[in-house]
Design an enzyme around this catalytic site. Structure first.
Site, short mmCIF file in Angstrom:
data_model
loop_
_atom_site.label_atom_id
_atom_site.label_comp_id
_atom_site.label_asym_id
_atom_site.label_seq_id
_atom_site.Cartn_x
_atom_site.Cartn_y
_atom_site.Cartn_z
N LYS A 1 0.84 -1.20 0.00
CA LYS A 1 0.00 0.00 0.00
C LYS A 1 0.88 1.25 0.00
O LYS A 1 0.69 2.16 -0.79
CB LYS A 1 -0.92 -0.01 1.23
CG LYS A 1 -1.80 1.20 1.33
CD LYS A 1 -2.66 1.15 2.57
CE LYS A 1 -3.35 2.48 2.76
NZ LYS A 1 -4.10 2.54 4.01
N GLU B 1 10.92 -4.79 3.64
CA GLU B 1 10.97 -6.21 3.27
C GLU B 1 10.48 -6.42 1.84
O GLU B 1 11.08 -7.14 1.04
CB GLU B 1 10.09 -7.03 4.22
CG GLU B 1 10.55 -7.05 5.66
CD GLU B 1 9.90 -5.95 6.51
OE1 GLU B 1 9.64 -4.85 5.97
OE2 GLU B 1 9.69 -6.19 7.71
N GLY C 1 -4.38 -1.82 5.32
CA GLY C 1 -3.74 -3.04 4.79
C GLY C 1 -4.43 -4.32 5.24
O GLY C 1 -4.67 -5.22 4.45
N ARG C 2 -4.77 -4.40 6.53
CA ARG C 2 -5.35 -5.65 7.04
C ARG C 2 -6.80 -5.84 6.63
O ARG C 2 -7.41 -6.86 6.94
CB ARG C 2 -5.20 -5.70 8.56
CG ARG C 2 -5.74 -4.50 9.29
CD ARG C 2 -5.26 -4.46 10.73
NE ARG C 2 -5.70 -3.26 11.44
CZ ARG C 2 -5.06 -2.10 11.43
NH1 ARG C 2 -3.95 -1.95 10.73
NH2 ARG C 2 -5.52 -1.06 12.11
N GLU D 1 -3.47 -5.91 15.43
CA GLU D 1 -3.01 -4.61 14.91
C GLU D 1 -4.13 -3.58 15.02
O GLU D 1 -3.88 -2.39 15.22
CB GLU D 1 -2.54 -4.75 13.45
CG GLU D 1 -1.76 -3.54 12.96
CD GLU D 1 -1.01 -3.80 11.66
OE1 GLU D 1 0.17 -4.21 11.70
OE2 GLU D 1 -1.61 -3.59 10.59
N HIS E 1 -3.28 -32.65 20.20
CA HIS E 1 -2.14 -33.49 20.57
C HIS E 1 -0.92 -32.66 20.90
O HIS E 1 0.19 -33.18 20.99
CB HIS E 1 -1.84 -34.48 19.43
CG HIS E 1 -3.04 -35.32 19.09
ND1 HIS E 1 -3.41 -36.42 19.82
CD2 HIS E 1 -3.99 -35.16 18.15
CE1 HIS E 1 -4.52 -36.94 19.31
NE2 HIS E 1 -4.89 -36.19 18.30
N LYS F 1 10.53 -0.08 13.18
CA LYS F 1 10.99 0.14 11.80
C LYS F 1 12.11 1.18 11.77
O LYS F 1 13.11 1.03 11.07
CB LYS F 1 9.83 0.64 10.92
CG LYS F 1 8.78 -0.41 10.62
CD LYS F 1 7.74 0.17 9.65
CE LYS F 1 6.56 -0.75 9.50
NZ LYS F 1 5.50 -0.22 8.64
O1 LIG Z 1 1.24 -2.71 2.28
P1 LIG Z 1 2.42 -2.08 2.96
O2 LIG Z 1 2.38 -0.59 2.92
O3 LIG Z 1 3.71 -2.63 2.42
O4 LIG Z 1 2.35 -2.46 4.50
C1 LIG Z 1 2.42 -3.79 4.92
C2 LIG Z 1 1.98 -3.93 6.34
O5 LIG Z 1 2.81 -3.18 7.18
C3 LIG Z 1 2.05 -2.55 8.20
O6 LIG Z 1 2.00 -1.19 7.91
C4 LIG Z 1 2.66 -2.75 9.56
O7 LIG Z 1 4.00 -2.46 9.55
C5 LIG Z 1 0.68 -3.19 8.11
O8 LIG Z 1 -0.31 -2.40 8.62
C6 LIG Z 1 0.59 -3.44 6.65
O9 LIG Z 1 -0.41 -4.37 6.34
#
Ligand SMILES: O=P(O)(O)OC[C@H]1O[C@](O)(CO)[C@@H](O)[C@@H]1O
Length: 544
Positions: A203, A209, A263-264, A349, A381, A507
């Protein structure tokens, strides 16, 4: 800061009455059972094994009615800026609004959502026909790799894995998330770059990452294309609200995201493109229709029949009245193995907050519990011993299917009997006297010691979701019900469920630490870090 916010009521009278009532007695009451078992389309929700009786349920329901929850709910659906810390609307419901009986989002939003779906449909259909070139992508795609993290991974991953029986032939989906280079290396070893399409989902388009993994895949494909950048771009679709950054990065196709979708909550948008590549666009639209059914239900049902409200009541009762600190989610459905981690982000979150947004004052009651879990019967289990006889009471959530997608009836009946048995055993328990009657040999003292170990106190609450079957529609409905439960809890706890400032600090520090690890010759100014961080950086550098 002193809070002007009233705490949740303690429901003292009901709590103390119920403290002396065992679940094994509560579940005998059929009238109570009817109040606590409700259906919405393909989803049956049973909270009759929660420690509530009708009087307590009505008391919490009356309180919820007094909080203005309907107006708050409608404000979300209509696009009011309820995410105040970011001054944003919260309109994930608009993403499936096309299938709703009463779409409520502003017309402009509805238009851009419909346009994005149409664009995604064109890409998906072309790739499925082997004609990616016609839409600016590569032809002959066999593998689609979703690169993203958090909400840009968990929702698509859950749906793609849950709906395996609906996958179109000839396309395999993969998910690359963690920045651990092993994952990227293993995937590249497995795939043919000439036939790999990458969906780079972020987003913000600013996530370390995702951008790093995207770059690794771009270099890999660029090399296979002998450095041809134009050809390489055709392997990439970027999904982001930061269109300019994606253009600069070099994906040939861009699908939009908007700041009014967190995002979520975003799997319903182009963030879910890998779902559409896996199950086809009709399947994706069925998923949206299932969610829209849940939206319409949430907007029209009175609290007594409203599944998200009932889920919120169970959670408030466990968390705030009984003080439970965690909740285990246990799907008796292998293909829902990703549901616990999906819900971890959705709930933790969203609801892991400790202040009221309007004045910054501290909340006066606990907010989100820890959400965890894994599939049953495997979990039985592993950790169920502690859930039955440990010193903490952990409320559980079971998810089962009436009709599986496979023909192995005996397997399914054994699976479901276990689900039902666990819910029963946790609530009913086994008394000391029952256990003593079973202890046949040994002295009286030995028999009593053994009976104590074989006693189950019971009285441990659980919720059961029973889905008719696992389809795009029922999955969409289930996830949207959870989303609305989150909304309700945010409303009741007086917190903003739609921002996530708590992820920022780590971060920032990671970016400060990185140069000390990346530069082998010069550790940089380690003095800026705390003693523990300094020591660990030193330990890593000295043993490389
Ligand atoms: O879609 P992006 O901006 O890469 O963010 C990934 C995820 O990182 C977060 O901002 C948390 O660090 C989440 O809320 C989000 O889903």
């Amino acid at each position: 800061m002193e809070s002007k916010h009233a705490p949740l009521p303690s429901f003292e009278e009901h709590a103390s009455r119920l403290a002396g009532t065992h679940l094994r007695d509560l579940v005998q009451d059929d009238a109570r059972g009817e109040r606590l078992r409700k259906r919405m389309g393909p989803v049956l929700l049973d909270i009759s094994r929660q420690k509530l009786d009708i009087a307590a349920l009505d008391a919490v329901g009356a309180y919820i009615e007094s909080t203005g929850w309907k107006a708050a709910r409608d404000a979300m659906f209509e696009g009011k800026h309820i995410n105040t810390s970011e001054d944003r609307a919260v309109l994930h419901t608009a993403l499936r609004g096309g299938a709703s009986r009463h779409p409520a989002a502003p017309a402009e939003v509805r238009r851009e959502v419909a346009d994005a779906l149409d664009k995604m449909e064109a890409l998906v259909n072309a790739v499925h026909k082997g004609e990616g070139e016609s839409v600016g992508l590569i032809g002959g795609v066999t593998d689609v790799v979703n690169i993203g993290i958090g909400g840009s991974d968990l929702g698509p991953r859950l749906a793609v894995h849950a709906l395996e029986q609906f996958h179109v032939k000839g396309i395999t989906s993969h998910f690359l998330t963690n920045v651990d280079g092993q994952a990227a290396t293993d995937l590249m070893n497995k795939l043919d770059p000439a036939r790999t399409l990458v969906i780079l989902v972020s987003k913000s388009f600013n996530t370390q990452e995702t951008l790093l993994n995207g770059g690794v895949f771009r270099n890999w494909i660029l090399k296979a294309n002998d450095g041809d950048e134009k050809k390489t771009a055709r392997h990439f679709i970027g999904v982001s609200s930061n269109v300019e950054a994606v253009q600069k990065w070099g994906a040939s196709q861009i699908l939009p995201m908007w700041d009014y979708v967190g995002g979520r909550f975003s799997l319903w948008s182009a963030v879910g493109a890998s779902i559409a590549f896996s199950i086809g666009m009709q399947g994706f639209r069925d998923l949206l229709a299932g969610a829209a059914e849940a939206d319409d239900h949430f907007r029209s049902a009175e609290w007594q029949d409203n599944l998200p409200v009932l889920l919120a009541i169970a959670e408030v009762w466990n968390r705030n009245i009984l003080g439970r600190t965690s909740r285990a989610v246990v799907p008796y459905v292998d293909s829902l193995a990703d549901l616990p981690s999906y819900l971890q982000q959705l709930e933790m979150e969203s609801l892991g907050k400790h202040v009221h947004p309007d004045d910054g004052s501290e909340v006066t009651q606990p907010t989100v519990p820890v959400v965890w879990g894994s599939i049953g019967t495997n979990a039985q289990h592993a950790y169920f011993q502690a859930l039955h006889q440990g010193t903490d009471t952990v409320p559980l959530e079971f998810i089962g299917l009436v009709k599986p997608a496979h023909p192995l009836r005996e397997n399914h009946d054994v699976l479901l009997s276990n689900l039902l048995a666990q819910a029963a055993a946790l609530s009913l328990g086994k008394t000391f006297d029952e256990a003593l009657a079973e202890a046949k040999s040994g002295s009286e003292a030995e028999r009593r010691a053994l009976a104590a170990q074989r006693t189950f106190k019971g009285d441990r609450p659980s919720t059961v979701f029973m889905l008719d079957s696992l389809t795009p529609h029922s999955l969409g409905a289930l996830i949207a019900l959870y989303e609305h439960k989150v909304f309700m809890l945010g409303h009741l706890w007086g917190i903003n469920a739609f921002d996530q400032w708590g992820v920022e600090l780590g971060k920032v520090i990671a970016k400060q630490i990185y140069p000390s690890l990346a530069n082998d010759k010069d550790a940089g100014d380690l003095g800026q870090f705390d003693g523990a961080t300094r020591a660990l950086i030193g330990a890593i550098r000295s043993r490389r």
